[in-house]
Structures are given as C-alpha cells and as structure tokens.
Design an enzyme around this catalytic site. Structure first.
Site, short mmCIF file in Angstrom:
data_model
loop_
_atom_site.label_atom_id
_atom_site.label_comp_id
_atom_site.label_asym_id
_atom_site.label_seq_id
_atom_site.Cartn_x
_atom_site.Cartn_y
_atom_site.Cartn_z
N ARG A 97 -8.57 -0.08 4.88
CA ARG A 97 -7.64 0.86 4.22
C ARG A 97 -6.36 0.14 3.83
NH1 ARG A 97 -5.55 5.18 7.64
NH2 ARG A 97 -4.24 5.26 5.82
N LYS A 115 0.85 -1.21 0.00
CA LYS A 115 0.00 0.00 0.00
C LYS A 115 0.87 1.25 0.00
CE LYS A 115 -1.73 1.70 4.12
NZ LYS A 115 -1.45 3.12 4.41
N ASN A 116 1.83 1.29 0.91
CA ASN A 116 2.60 2.53 1.09
C ASN A 116 3.62 2.76 -0.03
OD1 ASN A 116 1.11 3.12 3.29
ND2 ASN A 116 2.68 2.61 4.81
N ARG A 127 1.26 14.80 13.35
CA ARG A 127 1.59 14.63 11.94
C ARG A 127 1.58 15.94 11.14
NH1 ARG A 127 -0.98 9.10 9.72
NH2 ARG A 127 0.98 9.07 8.62
N ASP A 164 4.80 0.79 11.99
CA ASP A 164 3.57 0.17 11.47
C ASP A 164 3.43 -1.30 11.90
OD1 ASP A 164 3.04 2.58 10.30
OD2 ASP A 164 3.45 1.95 8.24
N CYS A 205 -4.34 8.23 9.63
CA CYS A 205 -4.53 7.58 10.93
C CYS A 205 -4.29 8.57 12.07
CB CYS A 205 -3.57 6.41 11.06
SG CYS A 205 -4.10 4.96 10.17
C1 UD1 Z 1 1.19 6.39 3.42
C2 UD1 Z 1 2.45 6.08 4.14
O1 UD1 Z 1 3.45 5.74 3.54
N1 UD1 Z 1 2.39 6.16 5.46
C3 UD1 Z 1 3.56 5.82 6.25
C4 UD1 Z 1 4.46 7.03 6.35
O2 UD1 Z 1 3.70 8.08 6.93
P1 UD1 Z 1 4.25 9.56 6.89
O3 UD1 Z 1 4.95 9.79 5.60
O4 UD1 Z 1 3.11 10.43 7.24
O5 UD1 Z 1 5.28 9.51 8.09
P2 UD1 Z 1 6.60 10.37 8.28
O6 UD1 Z 1 7.77 9.50 8.04
O7 UD1 Z 1 6.49 11.62 7.49
O8 UD1 Z 1 6.52 10.72 9.83
C5 UD1 Z 1 7.55 10.43 10.73
C6 UD1 Z 1 7.54 11.44 11.85
O9 UD1 Z 1 7.87 12.73 11.31
C7 UD1 Z 1 6.91 13.70 11.70
N2 UD1 Z 1 6.81 14.70 10.62
C8 UD1 Z 1 6.54 14.28 9.34
C9 UD1 Z 1 6.43 15.21 8.32
C10 UD1 Z 1 6.59 16.57 8.62
O10 UD1 Z 1 6.49 17.46 7.75
N3 UD1 Z 1 6.86 16.93 9.91
C11 UD1 Z 1 6.99 16.03 10.92
O11 UD1 Z 1 7.24 16.40 12.07
C12 UD1 Z 1 5.63 12.90 11.91
O12 UD1 Z 1 4.71 13.58 12.73
C13 UD1 Z 1 6.18 11.63 12.55
O13 UD1 Z 1 6.39 11.84 13.91
O14 UD1 Z 1 5.59 6.71 7.17
C14 UD1 Z 1 5.25 6.35 8.52
C15 UD1 Z 1 6.54 6.12 9.27
O15 UD1 Z 1 7.19 5.01 8.79
C16 UD1 Z 1 4.33 5.14 8.53
O16 UD1 Z 1 3.89 4.93 9.85
C17 UD1 Z 1 3.12 5.37 7.63
O17 UD1 Z 1 2.41 4.17 7.47
C1 PEP Z 2 -0.23 4.98 9.38
C2 PEP Z 2 -0.53 4.38 8.24
O1 PEP Z 2 -1.15 4.96 7.17
P1 PEP Z 2 -1.32 6.54 6.93
O2 PEP Z 2 0.06 7.13 6.86
O3 PEP Z 2 -2.01 6.62 5.60
O4 PEP Z 2 -2.14 7.11 8.05
C3 PEP Z 2 -0.17 2.95 8.04
O5 PEP Z 2 -0.12 2.49 6.88
O6 PEP Z 2 0.06 2.26 9.05
#
Ligand code: UD1
Ligand code: PEP
Length: 427
Positions: free
Chosen positions: A406, A22-23, A129, A314, A124
C-alpha cells in the site's frame, strides 16, 4: 499472498531514490473532483493505494490517464485527472474499505454536487479512527449528514457556506476534507487548529495553482476563499517523508551509508534530531540527503509521536525496530493513535525486549535479533519488521505483504540495490 524473505547482516551502501509521497498524492488526486478542468500531478508513486484511489475516482466519473515520469521507472507517474461530469456521488463500501483516504471525496463531492454518500472508511487497523471531525466541520458549513447502512449520507441543498471551524483535535484528513470543501463553498472559511503536515501544505499549494486563495499555509490557521470554479493546473508531489525516514532508519540499523536521492531533510527534521541523538549522521547533499552510521553503537532515545512538526506516528514502528538493537533503553510513546503497537508481538518473536505500558513502550536494547516468520499487521508495522530483519541473524519471512505494498514502492528492489539480501516470494 506475497511474502518477503530477508537474511540479515548486510550493511546498506549506495543510493535509494525517494518516491513521491503517498499521503500527499491521495488528497491531491481527490482535488480533481472539484473541477471539470484537467489536473496534472507529477511524481505520483506506484502503489496499491494510488490504484485504489484511481478506481474510486473513475467510478465517480473522473477520466484518469497515467504516463511514466520524466525519467521512466525512477521518477514516478504523471497522472492526468479530469472530472468533466460527476457520474456518481456514491463512494461504495467495496472500494472505501480498502483505504482510509477514500473519505476525502466527501467534502469535494458535497461542495460540487450538493450531495454525497460515502461508505465509512477502512485503512490501517491502528485505532478507532472516527470521522466525527470531518462531519462536524462540514455541518458547520451547512451540510446535513446522517449515517445510514454504514454510509455517511450528506446533503447541502443550498450549497456549502464558508464558516469558522476550530478542530478540537488535530486531524490531517479532516483538515484536507474541509480545505477542499471550502474551495467551492460560498464565502470565506477559517480553519483553526488545522493540521500543519507537509502533505497539507502540498494540497494548499495545489489549490492555489487551481485558482483558490489559501492564506496561512503551513500555519495552524488556514483561511480559504471559496470560488465558483477552479482552473486547469499542474502540480509536482513532494517526496515521501515517511519513506525517507523509513530508509534512514533501515540504513542506521545496518550501520550503513546511503544517499537518499530526492529525500528532503527539512521534512523530517524532528525525526532527524532523534536519530542524531541515537548516534546516526544525517546531512543534506546536492541531490537529497546522506545517512550513515559508520562508527559506534546506537544509543537508546525517548520518542513521543505528535502531529507535525512533532515526531510522526507513521515512523514510530520503524523507530522502535531500530531501538531494539540500541545500547540502553528507549521509551516510545504513541499519542496520535490508541492502538499502534501491533508490531510489538512480532518484534518480540525476533528476540526484541519490549514492554507496553498504556500508550508507552519500553524498549530495552538487545545484543542480537534472530530471524523468524512474522506477520505484517499494518503498513508501517510491516516495514518495521523488515528493518529488524536487516539486522537479525538468519532468515526472516514477513507474511501478508499487501500492507507494505500500500505504501512502499519496490521496497525489495531499493534495498537489494544497496546490498540487502532480500527477495519477494510470490503467491
Ligand atoms: C492517508 C493519510 O494521509 N493517512 C495519514 C493521516 O491519517 P488520518 O487523516 O486518518 O489521521 P488523522 O490526523 O485524522 O488522525 C489523528 C487522530 O485524530 C483522530 N480523529 C481523526 C478524525 C476524526 O474525525 N476524529 C478523530 O478523533 C484519529 O482517530 C487519530 O487519533 O494522518 C495520520 C496522522 O499523521 C497518519 O498516521 C496517516 O498515515
Ligand atoms: C496509516 C497510514 O495509512 P492510512 O491512513 O491510509 O491507514 C500510513 O500511511 O501509515
């Protein structure tokens, strides 16, 4: 709203086919926005998030067609995406709120159309985030970005320029957004402290097939040379490592023996080490990997989530469910998201003994879990309740199944085929 009923006590035996990731699929689909040429993606899973992404891309003007994969039902979908013309540079709240990955359209739209309006994302409920890193990186490439009425309003009247950007914190989504923006930026972009997740590598490899030079793939420094246009490409999505780890934990929970067909042990190496310490056997097979725990009890192990190649956040909830039945205690520390313990009160309803201290949860193994009515609060929390239910006495009903849908394709069918007593209750 659909619910899942599970009666615990059956050992899982047989095989489970692992779906496409998915991701990885979500950013790969977004990459279609970068070009007017066709992008064909094989092995895309059938999931609610993929449907949401199709809906989002269609309203941006992308033509999307879906065909069954090589082996019908079991081999995912082949998606063909073509963004001949961008019909709208706005990603509306109604779609974006359903899924965090929607924010990934920001970089590509801005790079191609020099403007984008993207609603602040949902996803989620596992922490604040923010999207500050996405914004800071795009600003370093020359974008002007404001927040207005709940939307990120971005402009780059002269187009984006290659830049050097160091992420102050590792972010999967921000790395993906900037990689895609860099593909159409003028000049070279260097991303330091970039995420190294396999999904990033998959996107990088697809961009390479589309004609973009990406160096440092798999490392924390990615160098991307922007191009003026990208070419037609075809790419196969990697297997879902989180689904793989989830089923490995489900099998371990039931002391079962299952081959995860298509699963890649090399993508879950850290989790596999943790599982081995807990008493689970995982080995590579010609078709994927085999997981079994046929003798001995589970042992409590300490786990800390970290960006790849660390233990994935995850898989944290699923690991906690497993540890509720281990001998001894297990300390589970969540360092990636600040509130990703929503499954704890629900696991406790089933008899688990878990105490939260800030970012750590102390899990004391119990000899028995009892089935209960529980509530899924997010995607991975949902599946952790299903794992607990597989080893609980009596029936468990997991409510709010839309979270699970999802990210898990035909979960009840896959588990039932291995002997689980599980059914989806409709409505
Ligand atoms: C769709 C997808 O691929 N989702 C994955 C993606 O989410 P996602 O891409 O949202 O996760 P990030 O790696 O960006 O987040 C990691 C950390 O960085 C923080 N952060 C992120 C962006 C930003 O602009 N500022 C900031 O502070 C977030 O709040 C979090 O604490 O990676 C996460 C971490 O492996 C996984 O749990 C999610 O399943
Ligand atoms: C947190 C997840 O998804 P999303 O980043 O779309 O919320 C996930 O795949 O576990």
């Amino acid at each position: 709203m659909d619910r899942l009923r599970i009666k615990g006590g059956q050992q899982l035996k047989g095989e489970i086919r692992i779906s496409g990731s998915k991701n990885a699929s979500l950013p790969l689909m977004v990459a279609a926005l970068l070009t007017d040429r066709k992008l064909t993606l094989h092995n895309v899973p059938r999931l609610a998030d993929i449907t949401t992404m199709i809906q989002l891309l269609k309203q941006h003007g992308v033509e999307v067609s879906a065909a069954p994969g090589e082996n019908g039902h079991d081999r995912g979908t082949t998606l063909t995406l073509q963004a001949g013309k961008i019909a709208s540079t706005t990603a509306p709240y109604d779609i974006v709120r359903k899924m965090r990955a929607s924010v990934l359209v920001l970089g590509p739209l801005l790079a191609r159309e020099r403007e984008a309006r993207v609603s602040l994302p949902g996803g989620c409920a596992i922490g604040a985030r923010p999207v500050d890193l996405h914004i800071a990186g795009l600003k370093a490439m020359g974008a002007e970005i404001d927040i207005n009425g709940g939307y990120l309003v971005a402009k780059a009247p002269k187009g984006l320029k290659g830049a050097r950007f160091t992420f102050p914190k590792v972010s999967v989504g921000a790395t993906e957004n900037l990689m895609m923006a860099a593909a159409l930026a003028k000049g070279t972009t260097v991303l330091d402290n970039a995420a190294r997740e396999p999904e990033i590598t998959d996107l990088a490899e697809c961009l390479v097939s589309m004609g973009v030079a990406v160096r440092g793939i798999g490392t924390e420094t990615l160098t991307i040379d922007g191009v003026t246009s990208l070419k037609e490409a075809s790419h196969r999505v990697i297997p879902d490592r989180i689904e793989t780890g989830t089923y490995a934990m489900a099998v371990a929970m039931t002391a079962g023996d299952v081959e995860l067909v298509g699963g890649r042990l090399d993508l879950i190496e850290t989790a596999a080490q943790v599982l081995r310490s807990a008493g689970v056997t995982l080995e590579k097979t010609p078709n994927g990997m085999r997981v079994h725990r046929t003798n001995g009890a589970l042992t409590g192990v300490d786990v800390m989530t970290e960006p790849y190649p660390g233990f994935p956040t995850d898989l944290q909830a699923q690991m906690m469910a497993l540890m509720t039945r281990a001998e001894g205690a297990s300390m589970i520390t969540e360092t990636v998201f600040e509130s990703r313990f929503m499954h704890v009160p629900e696991l406790s309803r089933m008899g688990a003994n878990v105490t939260i201290h800030h970012e750590s949860a102390l899990v004391r193994g119990v000899p028995k879990l009892r089935g209960a009515e529980v509530m899924a609060t997010d995607l991975r929390a949902s599946v952790s309740l299903a794992i607990a239910a597989l080893a609980a006495d009596g029936d468990t009903v997991v409510n709010r199944l839309y979270h699970l849908d999802r990210g898990y394709e035909r979960l009840e069918e896959k588990l039932a085929a291995c002997g689980a007593d599980i059914e989806r209750l409709k409505g």
